[in-house]
Motif scaffolding. Structure first.
Motif, short mmCIF file in Angstrom:
data_model
loop_
_atom_site.label_atom_id
_atom_site.label_comp_id
_atom_site.label_asym_id
_atom_site.label_seq_id
_atom_site.Cartn_x
_atom_site.Cartn_y
_atom_site.Cartn_z
N LEU A 34 0.39 9.74 7.53
CA LEU A 34 1.77 9.50 7.10
C LEU A 34 1.81 8.70 5.80
O LEU A 34 2.55 9.04 4.87
N TYR A 35 1.00 7.65 5.72
CA TYR A 35 0.99 6.78 4.55
C TYR A 35 0.64 7.56 3.28
O TYR A 35 1.32 7.47 2.27
N TYR A 36 -0.42 8.36 3.34
CA TYR A 36 -0.86 9.09 2.16
C TYR A 36 0.04 10.28 1.83
O TYR A 36 -0.03 10.83 0.74
N SER A 37 0.92 10.67 2.76
CA SER A 37 1.85 11.76 2.48
C SER A 37 3.09 11.27 1.73
O SER A 37 3.88 12.07 1.24
N LEU A 38 3.26 9.95 1.64
CA LEU A 38 4.42 9.36 0.98
C LEU A 38 4.01 8.76 -0.36
O LEU A 38 2.87 8.90 -0.80
N ASP A 39 4.91 8.04 -1.01
CA ASP A 39 4.69 7.49 -2.35
C ASP A 39 3.96 6.14 -2.30
O ASP A 39 4.42 5.13 -2.82
N TYR A 40 2.79 6.14 -1.66
CA TYR A 40 2.06 4.89 -1.41
C TYR A 40 1.56 4.22 -2.68
O TYR A 40 1.45 3.00 -2.73
N GLN A 45 4.49 -1.19 -0.09
CA GLN A 45 5.22 -1.91 0.96
C GLN A 45 6.36 -1.07 1.53
O GLN A 45 6.58 -1.04 2.75
N ALA A 46 7.08 -0.39 0.66
CA ALA A 46 8.16 0.49 1.14
C ALA A 46 7.58 1.63 1.97
O ALA A 46 8.18 2.02 2.99
N THR A 47 6.42 2.13 1.58
CA THR A 47 5.77 3.18 2.35
C THR A 47 5.35 2.65 3.72
O THR A 47 5.53 3.32 4.73
N ARG A 48 4.81 1.45 3.74
CA ARG A 48 4.45 0.84 5.03
C ARG A 48 5.68 0.74 5.93
O ARG A 48 5.63 1.06 7.12
N LEU A 54 9.24 5.17 11.22
CA LEU A 54 9.04 6.49 11.83
C LEU A 54 8.34 6.36 13.18
O LEU A 54 8.74 6.97 14.17
N LEU A 55 7.29 5.55 13.22
CA LEU A 55 6.52 5.41 14.45
C LEU A 55 7.27 4.63 15.52
O LEU A 55 7.16 4.93 16.71
N LEU A 56 8.06 3.63 15.11
CA LEU A 56 8.86 2.91 16.09
C LEU A 56 9.96 3.81 16.66
O LEU A 56 10.26 3.77 17.85
N TYR A 57 10.54 4.64 15.81
CA TYR A 57 11.55 5.60 16.27
C TYR A 57 10.93 6.56 17.28
O TYR A 57 11.53 6.89 18.29
N LYS A 115 -2.22 -4.20 -0.94
CA LYS A 115 -2.20 -2.74 -0.81
C LYS A 115 -3.03 -2.38 0.42
O LYS A 115 -3.73 -3.22 0.97
N TYR A 116 -2.97 -1.12 0.81
CA TYR A 116 -3.63 -0.69 2.04
C TYR A 116 -4.65 0.40 1.74
O TYR A 116 -4.32 1.42 1.17
#
Length: 122
Positions: A34-40, A45-48, A54-57, A115-116
């Protein structure tokens, strides 16, 4: 990847073995995908936050489990993202002062961004 996103959107549980180690590994893979599919790169931080939401939902993993996954992959860097520079304009100004015209300016302790470095899975 699309299958994972669909399961998250539809709140369909992932099939996980009940072993703690298997659960941690599965979460790491899901978070990474999920992280690498977004604008990481531009917004770590916004990606995190997006991945966490998403995962909590979805509801299969706790906030603590998700946070632990990100904390295990956290690293400090001075290779700043756009998100970080927008939040810390003084850092952008210091970087500009360190240009060739003023090489002696901006020396000293530099603020670090988190960063992650999550593992990448094929």
């Amino acid at each position: 990847m699309n299958e994972i996103i669909e399961k998250i959107k539809n709140k369909v549980p992932f099939e996980l073995k009940n072993k703690k180690r298997s659960r941690i590994w599965s979460l790491r893979v899901i978070v990474s995908k999920l992280y690498y599919s977004l604008d990481y790169e531009n917004e770590p931080q916004a990606t995190r936050q997006k991945v966490t939401q998403l995962l909590l939902y979805h509801g299969q993993f706790s906030k603590e489990e998700i946070d632990n996954t990100f904390q295990a992959a956290a690293s400090e860097t001075t290779d700043y993202s756009i998100e970080f520079l927008k939040q810390h304009p003084e850092v952008a100004q210091t970087a500009a002062l360190k240009s060739k015209e003023f090489p002696e300016e901006g020396e000293g302790e530099r603020i670090k961004e988190i960063k992650y470095n999550l593992p990448r899975y094929g």
